[in-house]
Design a protein around this motif. Sequence first.
Motif, PDB file in Angstrom:
ATOM      1  N   HIS A   6       0.853  -1.194   0.000  1.00  0.00           N
ATOM      2  CA  HIS A   6       0.000   0.000   0.000  1.00  0.00           C
ATOM      3  C   HIS A   6       0.886   1.240   0.000  1.00  0.00           C
ATOM      4  O   HIS A   6       0.807   2.086   0.875  1.00  0.00           O
ATOM      5  N   ALA A   7       1.722   1.304  -1.001  1.00  0.00           N
ATOM      6  CA  ALA A   7       2.727   2.354  -1.087  1.00  0.00           C
ATOM      7  C   ALA A   7       2.544   3.182  -2.353  1.00  0.00           C
ATOM      8  O   ALA A   7       1.902   2.749  -3.307  1.00  0.00           O
ATOM      9  N   ARG A   8       3.125   4.364  -2.333  1.00  0.00           N
ATOM     10  CA  ARG A   8       3.181   5.221  -3.515  1.00  0.00           C
ATOM     11  C   ARG A   8       4.633   5.250  -3.985  1.00  0.00           C
ATOM     12  O   ARG A   8       5.553   5.283  -3.180  1.00  0.00           O
ATOM     13  N   LYS A  15      15.689  16.552 -11.411  1.00  0.00           N
ATOM     14  CA  LYS A  15      17.091  16.476 -11.838  1.00  0.00           C
ATOM     15  C   LYS A  15      17.582  15.019 -11.912  1.00  0.00           C
ATOM     16  O   LYS A  15      18.540  14.716 -12.608  1.00  0.00           O
ATOM     17  N   TYR A  16      16.905  14.128 -11.180  1.00  0.00           N
ATOM     18  CA  TYR A  16      17.304  12.718 -11.125  1.00  0.00           C
ATOM     19  C   TYR A  16      16.128  11.838 -11.566  1.00  0.00           C
ATOM     20  O   TYR A  16      15.442  11.245 -10.732  1.00  0.00           O
ATOM     21  N   PRO A  17      15.898  11.728 -12.857  1.00  0.00           N
ATOM     22  CA  PRO A  17      14.731  10.988 -13.339  1.00  0.00           C
ATOM     23  C   PRO A  17      14.783   9.484 -13.068  1.00  0.00           C
ATOM     24  O   PRO A  17      13.772   8.804 -13.187  1.00  0.00           O
ATOM     25  N   ALA A  18      15.932   8.946 -12.695  1.00  0.00           N
ATOM     26  CA  ALA A  18      16.054   7.511 -12.430  1.00  0.00           C
ATOM     27  C   ALA A  18      16.077   7.196 -10.934  1.00  0.00           C
ATOM     28  O   ALA A  18      16.542   6.141 -10.528  1.00  0.00           O
ATOM     29  N   PHE A  19      15.580   8.138 -10.118  1.00  0.00           N
ATOM     30  CA  PHE A  19      15.501   7.944  -8.672  1.00  0.00           C
ATOM     31  C   PHE A  19      14.029   7.990  -8.260  1.00  0.00           C
ATOM     32  O   PHE A  19      13.334   8.956  -8.564  1.00  0.00           O
ATOM     33  N   PHE A  20      13.581   6.954  -7.553  1.00  0.00           N
ATOM     34  CA  PHE A  20      12.187   6.868  -7.130  1.00  0.00           C
ATOM     35  C   PHE A  20      12.114   6.496  -5.653  1.00  0.00           C
ATOM     36  O   PHE A  20      12.796   5.567  -5.226  1.00  0.00           O
ATOM     37  N   ILE A  21      11.274   7.202  -4.911  1.00  0.00           N
ATOM     38  CA  ILE A  21      11.073   6.838  -3.519  1.00  0.00           C
ATOM     39  C   ILE A  21       9.830   5.966  -3.408  1.00  0.00           C
ATOM     40  O   ILE A  21       8.898   6.086  -4.191  1.00  0.00           O
ATOM     41  N   ILE A  22       9.863   5.076  -2.434  1.00  0.00           N
ATOM     42  CA  ILE A  22       8.708   4.239  -2.118  1.00  0.00           C
ATOM     43  C   ILE A  22       8.192   4.765  -0.777  1.00  0.00           C
ATOM     44  O   ILE A  22       8.863   4.642   0.243  1.00  0.00           O
ATOM     45  N   ARG A  23       7.019   5.359  -0.828  1.00  0.00           N
ATOM     46  CA  ARG A  23       6.457   6.038   0.340  1.00  0.00           C
ATOM     47  C   ARG A  23       5.214   5.293   0.825  1.00  0.00           C
ATOM     48  O   ARG A  23       4.449   4.762   0.028  1.00  0.00           O
ATOM     49  N   HIS A  24       5.021   5.284   2.143  1.00  0.00           N
ATOM     50  CA  HIS A  24       3.785   4.734   2.699  1.00  0.00           C
ATOM     51  C   HIS A  24       2.602   5.485   2.095  1.00  0.00           C
ATOM     52  O   HIS A  24       2.646   6.705   1.938  1.00  0.00           O
ATOM     53  N   GLU A  25       1.568   4.748   1.747  1.00  0.00           N
ATOM     54  CA  GLU A  25       0.417   5.341   1.074  1.00  0.00           C
ATOM     55  C   GLU A  25      -0.217   6.470   1.891  1.00  0.00           C
ATOM     56  O   GLU A  25      -0.581   7.501   1.351  1.00  0.00           O
ATOM     57  N   HIS A  26      -0.338   6.255   3.190  1.00  0.00           N
ATOM     58  CA  HIS A  26      -0.963   7.258   4.057  1.00  0.00           C
ATOM     59  C   HIS A  26       0.106   7.834   4.971  1.00  0.00           C
ATOM     60  O   HIS A  26       0.281   7.389   6.088  1.00  0.00           O
ATOM     61  N   GLY A  27       0.833   8.791   4.474  1.00  0.00           N
ATOM     62  CA  GLY A  27       1.874   9.406   5.277  1.00  0.00           C
ATOM     63  C   GLY A  27       3.016   9.889   4.415  1.00  0.00           C
ATOM     64  O   GLY A  27       3.025   9.704   3.206  1.00  0.00           O
ATOM     65  N   LYS A  28       3.964  10.505   5.062  1.00  0.00           N
ATOM     66  CA  LYS A  28       5.079  11.069   4.331  1.00  0.00           C
ATOM     67  C   LYS A  28       6.347  10.227   4.424  1.00  0.00           C
ATOM     68  O   LYS A  28       7.295  10.466   3.697  1.00  0.00           O
ATOM     69  N   LYS A  29       6.365   9.261   5.322  1.00  0.00           N
ATOM     70  CA  LYS A  29       7.588   8.471   5.493  1.00  0.00           C
ATOM     71  C   LYS A  29       7.797   7.555   4.304  1.00  0.00           C
ATOM     72  O   LYS A  29       6.866   6.999   3.752  1.00  0.00           O
TER      73      LYS A  29
END
Length: 110
Positions: A6-8, A15-29
Motif C-alpha cells: 500500500h505504497a506510492r 534532476k534525477y529521473p532515475a531515482f524513485f522513492i517508495i512512500r507509505h500510502e498514508h503518510g510522508k515516510k
Amino acid sequence: MRDFYHARIENPWHKYPAFFIIRHEHGKKWFGLIMAASEYTLGVSDDREKLIDAINIKLDPRDVEFFKDQPGFLPAYHMNKTHWVTVLLNGTVPDETLEELIKTSHDLTE
C-alpha cells in the motif's frame, strides 16, 4: 510492490529521473529509494558513466553493521549510514533476502 505494501512510488527530483522513492500510502515516510546511479556515485568504481541499479532501505543498526561487509551491500548512498544500507540490484543479493529486507524497512518506517 505498490499493492503489497500500500505504497506510492514517486519521483520528487526532476534532476534525477532515475531515482524513485517508495512512500507509505498514508503518510510522508518512505521506506525505499530505488535508483540507477553511477558506479562512481555509489563508490563501486571510478566509472562515472556506468549506471548500476540499487535500492536504499532502512534496517536496524545491528543489521546494517552485519550487511555492510556482505557482497551486494554498500554504505547507504545519501542517507544515514547507521540506519540505512544500499543494496545492489544486480543479482548478488537473492530475491528472497531482498524481499525480506524491504519488508523490514517498511515495518521500521510505519
